[in-house]
Every structure is written in structure tokens, then in C-alpha cells.
Design a protein around this motif. Structure first.
Motif: not given
Length: 70
Positions: A24-48
Motif C-alpha cells: 500500500r505504501e509503495l503503491a501510494y508513493s508510485m501514484w504520487e510520483q506519477d502525478g496522482r492519475p485517477e482510476g489506476r489503483a490496481e495498476l499501482y498495486w500490481g507494480r508495487a
């Protein structure tokens, strides 16, 4: 969450709750670094999850680590 210091985890900790927190923490960090794009929670969870799994794997099994080689 961004204002809190990053927690340091043991990569060998197999507790499912701790693993989920790390993902969760890594996915959140990645999401923030990418500019907080909407609708991509599953993508960032999978990457993390994939990144943490890769970090948990060693180049050598424990019995073959440099400290244990003859």
C-alpha cells in the motif's frame, strides 16, 4: 500519508498484514510520483507488489550467500 516518515520493514517478514502495508505504501508513493492519475489503483498495486516480490528474491539462496560460500 505523505507527511508521515517512511517505515522500514524487514523484507523477510511474511506477516500478510505487514506485506499489505508495504504494498500500500509503495503503491501510494508510485501514484504520487506519477502525478496522482485517477482510476489506476490496481495498476499501482500490481507494480508495487511485483517490485517488493523482486526485492525479496536474492541472487543466491540463503545457503549460497557470499557469507556462506566456501
Amino acid at each position: 500519508m505523505a507527511d508521515q516518515p517512511n517505515q522500514h520493514y524487514d523484507k523477510n517478514d511474511k506477516n500478510p498484514a505487514h506485506i499489505e502495508d508495504r504494498i500500500r505504501e509503495l503503491a501510494y508513493s508510485m501514484w504520487e510520483q506519477d502525478g496522482r492519475p485517477e482510476g489506476r489503483a490496481e495498476l499501482y498495486w500490481g507494480r508495487a507488489k511485483a517490485q517488493l516480490e523482486a526485492e525479496g528474491k536474492s541472487a543466491y539462496p540463503p545457503s549460497q550467500s557470499r557469507a556462506n560460500r566456501d
